[in-house]
Design a protein around this motif. Structure first.
Motif, PDB file in Angstrom:
ATOM      1  N   PRO A   6       0.826  -1.202   0.000  1.00 21.29           N
ATOM      2  CA  PRO A   6       0.000   0.000   0.000  1.00 21.29           C
ATOM      3  C   PRO A   6       0.864   1.256   0.000  1.00 21.29           C
ATOM      4  CG  PRO A   6       0.117  -0.898   2.197  1.00 21.29           C
ATOM      5  CD  PRO A   6       0.899  -1.825   1.308  1.00 21.29           C
ATOM      6  N   THR A   7       0.424   2.274  -0.720  1.00 19.25           N
ATOM      7  CA  THR A   7       1.075   3.576  -0.683  1.00 19.25           C
ATOM      8  C   THR A   7      -0.020   4.618  -0.622  1.00 19.25           C
ATOM      9  OG1 THR A   7       1.115   3.845  -3.070  1.00 19.25           O
ATOM     10  CG2 THR A   7       3.014   2.747  -2.082  1.00 19.25           C
ATOM     11  N   SER A   8       0.279   5.793  -0.107  1.00 20.78           N
ATOM     12  CA  SER A   8      -0.723   6.854  -0.029  1.00 20.78           C
ATOM     13  C   SER A   8      -0.146   8.160  -0.537  1.00 20.78           C
ATOM     14  CB  SER A   8      -1.194   7.058   1.412  1.00 20.78           C
ATOM     15  OG  SER A   8      -1.902   5.947   1.844  1.00 20.78           O
ATOM     16  N   ARG A   9      -1.010   8.991  -1.097  1.00 27.12           N
ATOM     17  CA  ARG A   9      -0.612  10.309  -1.561  1.00 27.12           C
ATOM     18  C   ARG A   9      -1.857  11.174  -1.605  1.00 27.12           C
ATOM     19  NH1 ARG A   9       2.783  11.492  -7.023  1.00 27.12           N
ATOM     20  NH2 ARG A   9       3.505  13.519  -6.391  1.00 27.12           N
ATOM     21  N   GLN A  10      -1.927  12.160  -0.754  1.00 25.16           N
ATOM     22  CA  GLN A  10      -3.045  13.069  -0.654  1.00 25.16           C
ATOM     23  C   GLN A  10      -4.356  12.300  -0.547  1.00 25.16           C
ATOM     24  OE1 GLN A  10      -2.387  15.645  -3.954  1.00 25.16           O
ATOM     25  NE2 GLN A  10      -0.648  16.642  -2.994  1.00 25.16           N
ATOM     26  N   LEU A  12      -5.565  10.133  -2.754  1.00 22.54           N
ATOM     27  CA  LEU A  12      -5.560   8.861  -3.464  1.00 22.54           C
ATOM     28  C   LEU A  12      -4.772   7.835  -2.678  1.00 22.54           C
ATOM     29  CD1 LEU A  12      -4.895   9.671  -7.227  1.00 22.54           C
ATOM     30  CD2 LEU A  12      -6.908   8.587  -6.286  1.00 22.54           C
ATOM     31  N   THR A  13      -5.258   6.620  -2.698  1.00 21.28           N
ATOM     32  CA  THR A  13      -4.517   5.506  -2.124  1.00 21.28           C
ATOM     33  C   THR A  13      -4.184   4.567  -3.268  1.00 21.28           C
ATOM     34  OG1 THR A  13      -5.677   5.686  -0.019  1.00 21.28           O
ATOM     35  CG2 THR A  13      -4.619   3.585  -0.494  1.00 21.28           C
ATOM     36  N   TYR A  14      -2.934   4.138  -3.301  1.00 18.74           N
ATOM     37  CA  TYR A  14      -2.459   3.239  -4.347  1.00 18.74           C
ATOM     38  C   TYR A  14      -2.151   1.899  -3.726  1.00 18.74           C
ATOM     39  CZ  TYR A  14      -1.604   7.683  -6.610  1.00 18.74           C
ATOM     40  OH  TYR A  14      -1.752   8.935  -7.125  1.00 18.74           O
ATOM     41  N   GLY A  15      -2.385   0.873  -4.487  1.00 13.42           N
ATOM     42  CA  GLY A  15      -2.000  -0.460  -4.057  1.00 13.42           C
ATOM     43  C   GLY A  15      -1.356  -1.188  -5.224  1.00 13.42           C
ATOM     44  N   LEU A  16      -0.376  -1.985  -4.921  1.00 16.47           N
ATOM     45  CA  LEU A  16       0.281  -2.793  -5.931  1.00 16.47           C
ATOM     46  C   LEU A  16       0.190  -4.243  -5.501  1.00 16.47           C
ATOM     47  CD1 LEU A  16       2.205  -3.447  -8.310  1.00 16.47           C
ATOM     48  CD2 LEU A  16       4.108  -2.879  -6.778  1.00 16.47           C
ATOM     49  N   VAL A  17      -0.405  -5.059  -6.335  1.00 21.08           N
ATOM     50  CA  VAL A  17      -0.423  -6.506  -6.130  1.00 21.08           C
ATOM     51  C   VAL A  17       0.421  -7.069  -7.261  1.00 21.08           C
ATOM     52  CG1 VAL A  17      -1.839  -8.579  -5.992  1.00 21.08           C
ATOM     53  CG2 VAL A  17      -2.758  -6.391  -5.168  1.00 21.08           C
ATOM     54  N   ALA A  18       1.499  -7.763  -6.905  1.00 21.14           N
ATOM     55  CA  ALA A  18       2.418  -8.226  -7.947  1.00 21.14           C
ATOM     56  C   ALA A  18       3.027  -9.568  -7.586  1.00 21.14           C
ATOM     57  CB  ALA A  18       3.526  -7.198  -8.146  1.00 21.14           C
ATOM     58  N   ALA A  76       1.166  -7.902 -12.443  1.00 19.01           N
ATOM     59  CA  ALA A  76       1.046  -6.705 -11.606  1.00 19.01           C
ATOM     60  C   ALA A  76      -0.323  -6.083 -11.798  1.00 19.01           C
ATOM     61  CB  ALA A  76       2.138  -5.698 -11.948  1.00 19.01           C
ATOM     62  N   VAL A  77      -0.910  -5.666 -10.698  1.00 23.18           N
ATOM     63  CA  VAL A  77      -2.190  -4.962 -10.705  1.00 23.18           C
ATOM     64  C   VAL A  77      -2.006  -3.714  -9.868  1.00 23.18           C
ATOM     65  CG1 VAL A  77      -4.618  -5.041 -10.040  1.00 23.18           C
ATOM     66  CG2 VAL A  77      -3.497  -7.108 -10.897  1.00 23.18           C
ATOM     67  N   ILE A  78      -2.375  -2.575 -10.420  1.00 24.21           N
ATOM     68  CA  ILE A  78      -2.339  -1.315  -9.696  1.00 24.21           C
ATOM     69  C   ILE A  78      -3.767  -0.971  -9.302  1.00 24.21           C
ATOM     70  CG2 ILE A  78      -1.922   1.178  -9.867  1.00 24.21           C
ATOM     71  CD1 ILE A  78       0.651  -0.338  -9.775  1.00 24.21           C
ATOM     72  N   LEU A  79      -3.953  -0.655  -8.048  1.00 25.22           N
ATOM     73  CA  LEU A  79      -5.255  -0.220  -7.540  1.00 25.22           C
ATOM     74  C   LEU A  79      -5.150   1.266  -7.209  1.00 25.22           C
ATOM     75  CD1 LEU A  79      -5.639  -3.129  -5.001  1.00 25.22           C
ATOM     76  CD2 LEU A  79      -6.699  -2.990  -7.253  1.00 25.22           C
ATOM     77  N   LYS A  80      -6.058   2.055  -7.728  1.00 24.72           N
ATOM     78  CA  LYS A  80      -6.105   3.477  -7.412  1.00 24.72           C
ATOM     79  C   LYS A  80      -7.488   3.750  -6.823  1.00 24.72           C
ATOM     80  CE  LYS A  80      -4.208   6.472 -10.237  1.00 24.72           C
ATOM     81  NZ  LYS A  80      -3.847   7.251 -11.447  1.00 24.72           N
ATOM     82  N   VAL A  81      -7.502   4.152  -5.570  1.00 26.55           N
ATOM     83  CA  VAL A  81      -8.775   4.406  -4.885  1.00 26.55           C
ATOM     84  C   VAL A  81      -8.791   5.853  -4.436  1.00 26.55           C
ATOM     85  CG1 VAL A  81     -10.247   3.759  -2.954  1.00 26.55           C
ATOM     86  CG2 VAL A  81      -8.844   2.020  -4.088  1.00 26.55           C
ATOM     87  N   GLU A  82      -9.771   6.589  -4.894  1.00 27.56           N
ATOM     88  CA  GLU A  82      -9.901   7.983  -4.488  1.00 27.56           C
ATOM     89  C   GLU A  82     -10.807   8.037  -3.267  1.00 27.56           C
ATOM     90  OE1 GLU A  82     -10.992  12.365  -6.293  1.00 27.56           O
ATOM     91  OE2 GLU A  82     -11.043  10.595  -7.572  1.00 27.56           O
ATOM     92  N   ARG A  83     -10.307   8.673  -2.226  1.00 29.32           N
ATOM     93  CA  ARG A  83     -11.102   8.824  -1.007  1.00 29.32           C
ATOM     94  C   ARG A  83     -11.874  10.134  -1.076  1.00 29.32           C
ATOM     95  NH1 ARG A  83      -6.657   8.812   3.236  1.00 29.32           N
ATOM     96  NH2 ARG A  83      -5.362   9.281   1.460  1.00 29.32           N
ATOM     97  N   ALA A  84     -13.102  10.083  -0.630  1.00 29.45           N
ATOM     98  CA  ALA A  84     -13.931  11.292  -0.597  1.00 29.45           C
ATOM     99  C   ALA A  84     -13.413  12.229   0.484  1.00 29.45           C
ATOM    100  CB  ALA A  84     -15.376  10.918  -0.312  1.00 29.45           C
ATOM    101  N   PRO A  85     -13.357  13.529   0.201  1.00 31.75           N
ATOM    102  CA  PRO A  85     -12.911  14.486   1.234  1.00 31.75           C
ATOM    103  C   PRO A  85     -13.863  14.478   2.419  1.00 31.75           C
ATOM    104  CG  PRO A  85     -13.251  15.575  -0.893  1.00 31.75           C
ATOM    105  CD  PRO A  85     -13.689  14.147  -1.035  1.00 31.75           C
TER     106      PRO A  85
END
Length: 86
Positions: A6-10, A12-18, A76-85
């Motif tokens: 898992p990684t986070s940035r502002q 958006l949350t990113y996930g990498l399954v590989a 590899a699968v990239i997950l991009k999840v936008e969190r609601a403010p």
């Protein structure tokens, strides 16, 4: 065997399954592509669609290995999840 990173940035949350084929890509007998390089690719291309991030991840692993095609299986699968403010 899959790895979830898992990684986070502002907002958006990113996930990498590989598969380990991504991280265990070798340059020589002792150097591996590794998780940190994979995360650097995600950070660099985070504004791109997930499919482009996966393509860039594969390209970076190939460049690291000095080849145009990897020998090991690579998934590899990239997950991009936008969190609601809030």
């Amino acid at each position: 065997c899959a790895n979830v990173v898992p990684t986070s940035r502002q907002m958006l949350t990113y996930g990498l399954v590989a598969s380990d084929g991504v991280f265990e890509t070798r340059r020589d007998r002792s150097s591996f592509f590794g998780i940190e390089r994979a995360l650097d690719v995600i950070r660099t291309f985070s504004d791109q669609p997930a499919s482009e991030i996966v393509a860039q991840l594969y390209a970076a692993a190939c460049e690291f290995a000095g080849t145009t095609e990897l020998e090991d299986d690579v998934t590899a699968v990239i997950l991009k999840v936008e969190r609601a403010p809030k």
